[in-house]
Structure formats: structure tokens, C-alpha cells
Enzyme design. Structure first.
Site, PDB file in Angstrom:
ATOM      1  N   GLU A 286      -9.098 -26.790  -1.984  1.00  0.00           N
ATOM      2  CA  GLU A 286      -8.324 -26.733  -3.219  1.00  0.00           C
ATOM      3  C   GLU A 286      -7.918 -25.288  -3.485  1.00  0.00           C
ATOM      4  O   GLU A 286      -8.480 -24.370  -2.907  1.00  0.00           O
ATOM      5  CB  GLU A 286      -9.189 -27.213  -4.402  1.00  0.00           C
ATOM      6  CG  GLU A 286      -9.662 -28.621  -4.271  1.00  0.00           C
ATOM      7  CD  GLU A 286     -10.781 -28.944  -5.264  1.00  0.00           C
ATOM      8  OE1 GLU A 286     -10.905 -28.233  -6.278  1.00  0.00           O
ATOM      9  OE2 GLU A 286     -11.517 -29.910  -5.001  1.00  0.00           O
TER      10      GLU A 286
ATOM     11  N   LYS B 174      -8.077 -21.992  -5.661  1.00  0.00           N
ATOM     12  CA  LYS B 174      -9.021 -21.433  -6.628  1.00  0.00           C
ATOM     13  C   LYS B 174      -8.205 -20.861  -7.785  1.00  0.00           C
ATOM     14  O   LYS B 174      -7.649 -19.771  -7.717  1.00  0.00           O
ATOM     15  CB  LYS B 174      -9.894 -20.350  -6.002  1.00  0.00           C
ATOM     16  CG  LYS B 174     -10.986 -19.904  -6.958  1.00  0.00           C
ATOM     17  CD  LYS B 174     -12.077 -19.137  -6.251  1.00  0.00           C
ATOM     18  CE  LYS B 174     -13.253 -18.887  -7.172  1.00  0.00           C
ATOM     19  NZ  LYS B 174     -12.916 -18.101  -8.370  1.00  0.00           N
TER      20      LYS B 174
ATOM     21  N   ASP C 182      -7.050 -19.259 -11.169  1.00  0.00           N
ATOM     22  CA  ASP C 182      -7.583 -18.079 -11.837  1.00  0.00           C
ATOM     23  C   ASP C 182      -7.474 -18.229 -13.350  1.00  0.00           C
ATOM     24  O   ASP C 182      -6.603 -17.659 -13.989  1.00  0.00           O
ATOM     25  CB  ASP C 182      -6.840 -16.837 -11.361  1.00  0.00           C
ATOM     26  CG  ASP C 182      -7.627 -15.576 -11.639  1.00  0.00           C
ATOM     27  OD1 ASP C 182      -8.803 -15.702 -12.035  1.00  0.00           O
ATOM     28  OD2 ASP C 182      -7.073 -14.488 -11.475  1.00  0.00           O
TER      29      ASP C 182
ATOM     30  N   TYR D 219     -10.765 -30.275 -11.505  1.00  0.00           N
ATOM     31  CA  TYR D 219     -11.226 -30.111 -10.123  1.00  0.00           C
ATOM     32  C   TYR D 219     -12.549 -30.799  -9.802  1.00  0.00           C
ATOM     33  O   TYR D 219     -13.004 -30.723  -8.666  1.00  0.00           O
ATOM     34  CB  TYR D 219     -11.256 -28.644  -9.676  1.00  0.00           C
ATOM     35  CG  TYR D 219     -12.074 -27.687 -10.518  1.00  0.00           C
ATOM     36  CD1 TYR D 219     -13.448 -27.851 -10.634  1.00  0.00           C
ATOM     37  CD2 TYR D 219     -11.468 -26.609 -11.129  1.00  0.00           C
ATOM     38  CE1 TYR D 219     -14.202 -26.961 -11.373  1.00  0.00           C
ATOM     39  CE2 TYR D 219     -12.211 -25.709 -11.875  1.00  0.00           C
ATOM     40  CZ  TYR D 219     -13.573 -25.892 -12.005  1.00  0.00           C
ATOM     41  OH  TYR D 219     -14.315 -25.008 -12.730  1.00  0.00           O
TER      42      TYR D 219
ATOM     43  N   LYS E  77     -11.873 -16.239  -0.490  1.00  0.00           N
ATOM     44  CA  LYS E  77     -11.046 -15.316  -1.264  1.00  0.00           C
ATOM     45  C   LYS E  77      -9.902 -14.750  -0.431  1.00  0.00           C
ATOM     46  O   LYS E  77     -10.011 -14.603   0.783  1.00  0.00           O
ATOM     47  CB  LYS E  77     -11.910 -14.153  -1.770  1.00  0.00           C
ATOM     48  CG  LYS E  77     -12.941 -14.558  -2.805  1.00  0.00           C
ATOM     49  CD  LYS E  77     -12.268 -15.000  -4.084  1.00  0.00           C
ATOM     50  CE  LYS E  77     -13.130 -14.851  -5.310  1.00  0.00           C
ATOM     51  NZ  LYS E  77     -13.457 -13.521  -5.744  1.00  0.00           N
TER      52      LYS E  77
ATOM     53  N   CYS F 185       1.881  27.917   4.866  1.00  0.00           N
ATOM     54  CA  CYS F 185       2.168  26.644   5.533  1.00  0.00           C
ATOM     55  C   CYS F 185       1.091  26.336   6.577  1.00  0.00           C
ATOM     56  O   CYS F 185       0.780  27.195   7.407  1.00  0.00           O
ATOM     57  CB  CYS F 185       3.538  26.725   6.198  1.00  0.00           C
ATOM     58  SG  CYS F 185       3.891  25.320   7.266  1.00  0.00           S
TER      59      CYS F 185
ATOM     60  N   CYS G 296       3.114  26.753  10.181  1.00  0.00           N
ATOM     61  CA  CYS G 296       3.722  27.991  10.683  1.00  0.00           C
ATOM     62  C   CYS G 296       3.267  29.233   9.927  1.00  0.00           C
ATOM     63  O   CYS G 296       3.691  30.337  10.243  1.00  0.00           O
ATOM     64  CB  CYS G 296       5.245  27.893  10.652  1.00  0.00           C
ATOM     65  SG  CYS G 296       5.917  28.012   8.993  1.00  0.00           S
TER      66      CYS G 296
ATOM     67  N   CYS H 252       7.367  24.908   2.273  1.00  0.00           N
ATOM     68  CA  CYS H 252       7.169  25.952   3.269  1.00  0.00           C
ATOM     69  C   CYS H 252       8.474  26.721   3.334  1.00  0.00           C
ATOM     70  O   CYS H 252       9.552  26.137   3.387  1.00  0.00           O
ATOM     71  CB  CYS H 252       6.857  25.321   4.616  1.00  0.00           C
ATOM     72  SG  CYS H 252       7.177  26.413   6.009  1.00  0.00           S
TER      73      CYS H 252
ATOM     74  N   CYS I 285       9.841  26.805  11.275  1.00  0.00           N
ATOM     75  CA  CYS I 285       8.591  26.051  11.207  1.00  0.00           C
ATOM     76  C   CYS I 285       8.652  24.839  12.140  1.00  0.00           C
ATOM     77  O   CYS I 285       9.509  23.972  11.980  1.00  0.00           O
ATOM     78  CB  CYS I 285       8.353  25.601   9.763  1.00  0.00           C
ATOM     79  SG  CYS I 285       6.915  24.541   9.566  1.00  0.00           S
TER      80      CYS I 285
END
Ligand code: IVH
Length: 664
Positions: free
Chosen positions: A107, A109, A111, A219, A306, A400, A403, A418, A424
């Protein structure tokens, strides 16, 4: 153990009594499982007040307390196929040889909240909440207002006492409507449909409960089931026949079929009209259920399967800094790897230094990580109370990490940069990756891995070198042990990419601030590359939606000799595009409309949304005015949203926007 017990007690109270949970369900499950684990391996340490065998705290005292004839139980959990096997093995342990591998019933579940309903000779007489499992609250008056709850069962007048249990929930649509109304009236909204259902049932005034969109799904039948019915699926079919609503039911004969059904529901669950947090799997035969029995407060014959957790807790080990294509320095959180939303996550973006300060996160912290669907995982919460005492605040690096050039944080900007530019290596590399990407030059055959390798071996330094690779096939074969055929495929893909569009080409250059949408606007406005390259700032600003900053960055880009050289080399290598066709917006579905985009979208970048709107004929503007047709509002929409609301401009949420895209 003490810490876990105290935490669980607090959260039980917040969840069951106050209807105001602090934790996500999956975070709660994690805490719970940690305690179960210790208790299982050290049964001698189990505390008399352990909340593991206790469903909740005491009910509030405003309603009459009613003791259940039969206690209302809780369910154990399984989280994956292995766990499910374990559950079925434990069921088999309680069965004789002839009874092994029984049929199971599955079934949804639901909530919501568990409620027991009693009918005397067919007449509805009482509804009681689960409460602590032994004693609940009499909510009969409120339950009577639930639209699909039968007050009279014509087919059950012969049954002296019938007890049906099930879930009271609030469907998603009703929940959204309720919250919208609350917002309009400046009232408090509910965090989720489960809380809204709980809050509604707990109203002392049944008139208020009556105004809430609640539903009851049965249920189980706990007393008065006709003795001709001998299965759980049969019981549900029967209550359906006599007037109850029940949700989907599937009977499965083996674990593989159970897994298949679970997976199919996992896929489609978001389309259901109400929220579910997993599936329930029950031994179908009622006689076998009796034989298998109970373990403390849980049946041994049923368990909850779950869904993969979408929010989980884990440890943040370190914060590292990455350098992007245009030099932006972004923090990346290194996590203790954890499974979330079905995949293992070990990195998480922290966006920028401001975000680190906002979250107040440090290396060593316990954090909650959220990932839903395809969305990039993010840290949603830092558990400051669990912070180790010797941790240090994260600081922005002054140079950086790649570099060593100085790092600057320009005034008013969120991202540090940077200053190394194309000196770089990280920026060179990112510029290459951007250039070949799908939305830019789309060199499909030249994946990131090869590209980085060729870069590291010095075969390519700038994007122009990509179109010289055909002269280096021997090296490619040597360095990477690539077969001749693979090399040929790469060369062919590079060749095919030469025929492109002006918009793609502009985008591929990686000018700061020029995303796909702006590139398209430039292509439309200037029609050819040279006019764009020669344009002064005033002319650039005339392009739809180009502001001062982008205009200036673009202007500077085309004045850098290095960039001119790369563009010349690309053209010389044979990169070309067809003449730009002026888009006729006439006849397009959004012709004549002006849209504004704000906030962060989940499913695409803002530039992309903009390009899509423009392709449909809409103008996309940067600011709201009375002439704006609609505001596309993503996450964390700020002042534009407020302004749109004030001016009565139509507000379109991301989902609605996606629906429009689908429709037209
Ligand atoms: S059977 C002994 N079936 O889950 C069996 N419970 O964690 C007990 N729930 O209190 C319940 N959908 O609130 C069952 N199809 C379903 C359910 C369901 C939701 C809830 C119910 C229960 C909790 C147990």
C-alpha cells in the site's frame, strides 16, 4: 545514547504533540536508527526511558482521552532491497516449511495522521487519534466534517462493532489553497500537508475543521471484519465496497515484484494528489499475520519501505576553493560521503563567501544536505550545537589556490575573483571546457577528460589550438593511448563544430557576463562579429538587456590583443556561421509580451529561461514596470517580486513556466 534519547524525546514532542517538527522526517529517522543500532549491539545498555518503543508523547489534554481497544501500532522501516530481504527473512523465520515466502500486499504510506473509526450497527460513533498508541483523543466531531468519511454504512448494519483504521490527510491542492488564503489574510501558514491535517483535526471548533479540505483513507479493519474475508487485500476491497476510500493496493508474490512496484511508485509519486513518504508492505494472509505476531510496538508481518531520503545529515570535512572560467573563486564543501535522494554525494557547493557567513559553517560541522530530483545538492542547515570546540571560521583565501595571484572581492559583489586572468591555468582550463560545451561550440567528441589531458600535455593552450589538433594526432595517440579510430572521431567532431552560429560563437568566447541570452541578443543586434567587436560602449548598451557592466566587460574583452589573436586564428582555421536571420517575433506565441525574470530557477539557468522566452517572441527586460506582462519568479525572489505584486503584474512560478513551454 543519552544525547540521542534526549534529542528524540524533544523531537517526538515537537512532532506528535506540538505538530511543529524541527527536523525533516529523514533526519529524524537517522537519529532514531543511530539509537536502534547502539541498542541492538548493546542490549544491556537499553535505557528504561528509550523512546524507541514509544510512539509519541502524551496527547494534549483539550480533548477527551480514549483508550484504544487494541493498541495502535507503529511500523518498522526498511530503506533498500537488502533491508527488504531481511524483513522477509524474519517473516519466514516465523513460518513453517509449507508457509515459506508468503504473498505480500503493498500500500502507499500516506503522510497524514492515523485515526481509528468506530461504527455501531453501521452508524459512525467515534473517531480517535493514535495519540501515544494506547490512548488517543476523541475527535469524533471534527471527523464528522471530513467529506469522504462515511457516516452511515448501509452494508454494515448487522455488525455490532466495526473498527476501521486509516489516515486522515490533506491533499496537496487543498493544502496549497489553504496556505494561499492564510497568506492573503496575513495568517500563519502550515509547513506541510501533514501539519495542516493535524492542526485541523485538533481544532476545538468543528466549524473550523469543516472548512479544511481533509480526506480519510482506510488501511485496516481491526474489529468486526466478516469472517469470510481472510486477506488484507480482501479487507480493503471490502471496505471500499461498503463506502470507504482506499488508496492503491498491489499484491506481490516475491521480493523482486515488490521492488518493481516500489520503484514504479517512487517514479510516479509526485503525481499523486497527496503526499506519501514510502510504501507499506504487509503479509497478505490475516491468519499468517496472527501467527507471525508482534515485536513490542511493531507488527513483525508489516514494515514501511521508505523512499530514499532527500535530506540527510553528514559531516563537512573541509571547505576547498575552486577557480571558475572567469576567475570566480567558489567554495566547495567536502563531505563525509552520504546517500541522498538515491545517489552518493561527497561534494556540495557553498556558492560564495557570503553564503558561508550566512550559514555560519565550519570544517568539522554536522550539516543537513538536501537533494531532490536532479537538483544540485545543497547545505540547508548547520547543526551549530554539535560543533567541535576546536573548529576555526572559514576565511577567504588571499591568493588564488591555483596560480597564487592575488584574490579580490569587488565591492558589492558576492564572488571573489582570481586576478590572474588567462595566466591562471585553472581559468585557461575552464575556458576550454566552456568553449567545447554543448551550448557553446558543441564539440561532443572532445570530452572534458581528453581536453584536460591535452591541456596538461601542452597540446592546447587556448581555444584556437583545438582547431590545430589534427596536426598532433601522433602525440594524442602517445599520451593517452588513444586508438587511431578514437583520434579520428575527435578530429571529425572538431571539424564538424566549425559550422556554428554567431550567437554560439559569441557565447563560446566566454566573455564575463555574457551568457547564452546576451550572446543571442548581441548576434541579433549586430548581425556580424566585426560590428560587435568594433562597437563602443554606448552602442553595446543599446543591445536589448545589456547593462553598463556587461557592455564594459565586452568592450574590454575585444580590446585585449590576446583575444583578437584567438578570434583571428579561429576564423582562419575555418570556423564560420551563416548570416544571422532577423527573428520575426510576429506570430510567435508570446509576441508583444514583456517578461522579467527574478530569483533562482531549479531546472535551468536564468539565461536559458531568457533565451527560451525570446525564442517564443517575448521581450525579456531587466526591470518591472506597469508594462511588464509577467514576472517569472524563482527561488529567493526579492524586491522585483514585491514590486510586481504592488503593480499587479502577473507572477509566474517556475512550474507554471515549464507548463507554458510544454504547451506552446
Ligand atoms: S498500517 C500495524 N498502512 O504509518 C500496522 N500504516 O509508521 C500499522 N500509515 O501509524 C499501520 N499509511 O499513520 C499502515 N497504508 C498504511 C499506512 C500507514 C500510512 C502510517 C500510520 C501509522 C504509521 C506507522
Amino acid at each position: 545514547m543519552r544525547t540521542l534519547i534526549e534529542a528524540l524525546k524533544t523531537h517526538n514532542y515537537a512532532y506528535y504533540v506540538l505538530d511543529n517538527p524541527v527536523l525533516d522526517d529523514s533526519e529524524y529517522d537517522q537519529l532514531r536508527r543511530s539509537l536502534v543500532k547502539i541498542e541492538t549491539s548493546h542490549p544491556e545498555l537499553v535505557q528504561p526511558d528509550s523512546p524507541i518503543n514509544q510512539v509519541g508523547d502524551m496527547p494534549l489534554s483539550a480533548f477527551t482521552q480514549v483508550t484504544h481497544d487494541i493498541p495502535m501500532l507503529s511500523l518498522g522501516n526498511v530503506f533498500d532491497y537488502d533491508d527488504l530481504h531481511g524483513f522477509m527473512r524474519r517473516v519466514n523465520d516465523r513460518l513453517n516449511d509449507a508457509q515459506q515466502n508468503p504473498e505480500y500486499e503493498m500500500e502507499l504510506k500516506l503522510d497524514g495522521l492515523a485515526v481509528s473509526l468506530k461504527y455501531a450497527h453501521g452508524k459512525f460513533v467515534q473517531a480517535v487519534t493514535r495519540g501515544d498508541g494506547q490512548t488517543g483523543e476523541d475527535i469524533t466531531q471534527n471527523a464528522k466534517t471530513i467529506r469522504n468519511l462515511p457516516l452511515w454504512l448501509a452494508a454494515a448494519t448487522d455488525i455490532e462493532l466495526l473498527e476501521v483504521r486509516g489516515e486522515v490527510l490533506m491533499p496537496k491542492a487543498g493544502f496549497e489553497r489553504l496556505n494561499r488564503l492564510a497568506l492573503e489574510k496575513d495568517e500563519k501558514t502550515f509547513a506541510n500537508p501533514r501539519n495542516a491535517a493535524a492542526g485541523s483535526l485538533r481544532q476545538l471548533d468543528p466549524a473550523i475543521a469543516a472548512s479544511r479540505p481533509l480526506a480519510f483513507y482506510g488501511y485496516s479493519v481491526n474489529q468486526g471484519l466478516p469472517n469470510t474475508i481472510d486477506t488484507q487485500s480482501g479487507a480493503l476491497a471490502w471496505i471500499k465496497e461498503i463506502g470507504f476510500t482506499v488508496s492503491d493496493v498491489e499484491v506481490v508474490k516475491n521480493p523482486r515484484a515488490a521492488q518493481r512496484y516500489y520503484e514504479s511508485v517512487t517514479e510516479t509519486r509526485h503525481d499523486l494528489p497527496f503526499e506519501i513518504d514510502g510504501m507499506v508492505i504487509k503479509v497478505n494472509s490475516l491468519a499468517l499475520q496472527q501467527q507471525i505476531g508482534f515485536l513490542s510496538r511493531e507488527p513483525r508481518w508489516a514494515t514501511a519501505y521508505k523512499f530514499p531520503a532527500e535530506t540527510v545529515m553528514t559531516r563537512l570535512h573541509a571547505v576547498e576553493w575552486q577557480v571558475g572560467r572567469t576567475g570566480q573563486i567558489t567554495p566547495v564543501g567536502k563531505l563525509e560521503p552520504v546517500k541522498v535522494g538515491g545517489v552518493t554525494v561527497s561534494n556540495v557547493t557553498l556558492h560564495n563567501f557570503g553564503e558561508i557567513q550566512r550559514l555560519d559553517v565550519r570544517a568539522g560541522d554536522t550539516v543537513s544536505v538536501h537533494r531532490a530530483g536532479d537538483v544540485i545538492p545543497k547545505v540547508t542547515r548547520v547543526w551549530h550545537e554539535q560543533r567541535p570546540s576546536d573548529s576555526d571560521a572559514v576565511t577567504l583565501p588571499s591568493t588564488c589556490p591555483v596560480c597564487d595571484s592575488p584574490v579580490v572581492l569587488p565591492e558589492g559583489e558576492a564572488l571573489a575573483r582570481c586576478t590572474g586572468g588567462l595566466f591562471c591555468p585553472a581559468q585557461q582550463q575552464e575556458a576550454l571546457i566552456h568553449f567545447v560545451s554543448r551550448r557553446a561550440m558543441d564539440i561532443d567528441g572532445l570530452g572534458e577528460r581528453w581536453l584536460i589531458s591535452f591541456f596538461e600535455h601542452g597540446l592546447i593552450k587556448t581555444v584556437a589550438d583545438i582547431y590545430q589538433l589534427q596536426h598532433h594526432t601522433d602525440e594524442m595517440i602517445n599520451f593517452e593511448k588513444l586508438g587511431e579510430k578514437s583520434v579520428q572521431n575527435i578530429i571529425n567532431a572538431i571539424d564538424a563544430s566549425k559550422h556554428t552560429t554567431l550567437a554560439r560563437f559569441i557565447y563560446a568566447l566566454g566573455i564575463r557576463g555574457v551568457g547564452e541570452g546576451t550572446a543571442q541578443n548581441f548576434a541579433q543586434y549586430f548581425s556580424d562579429l566585426d560590428s560587435l567587436m568594433n562597437a563602443d560602449i554606448e552602442t553595446l548598451i543599446k543591445t536589448p538587456d545589456v547593462g553598463e557592466i556587461t557592455a564594459e566587460l565586452t568592450y574590454k574583452f575585444f580590446r585585449a590583443p590576446h583575444n583578437i589573436e584567438v578570434i583571428d586564428r579561429l576564423r582562419a582555421a575555418g570556423v564560420y556561421w551563416n548570416k544571422v536571420e532577423q527573428l520575426a517575433s510576429e506570430g510567435l506565441p508570446l509576441d508583444g509580451q514583456t517578461w522579467v525574470i527574478t530569483g533562482a530557477l531549479d531546472s535551468m539557468a536564468r539565461d536559458e529561461a531568457k533565451a527560451k522566452l525570446q525564442a517564443l517572441g517575448a521581450k525579456v527586460s531587466g526591470s518591472i514596470s506597469a508594462k511588464t506582462t509577467a514576472l517569472l519568479a524563482g527561488d529567493k525572489a526579492g524586491s522585483k517580486l514585491t514590486k510586481a505584486e504592488k503593480l499587479g503584474v502577473k507572477i509566474v512560478a517556475e512550474e507554471e513556466f515549464l507548463a507554458i513551454l510544454k504547451e506552446v
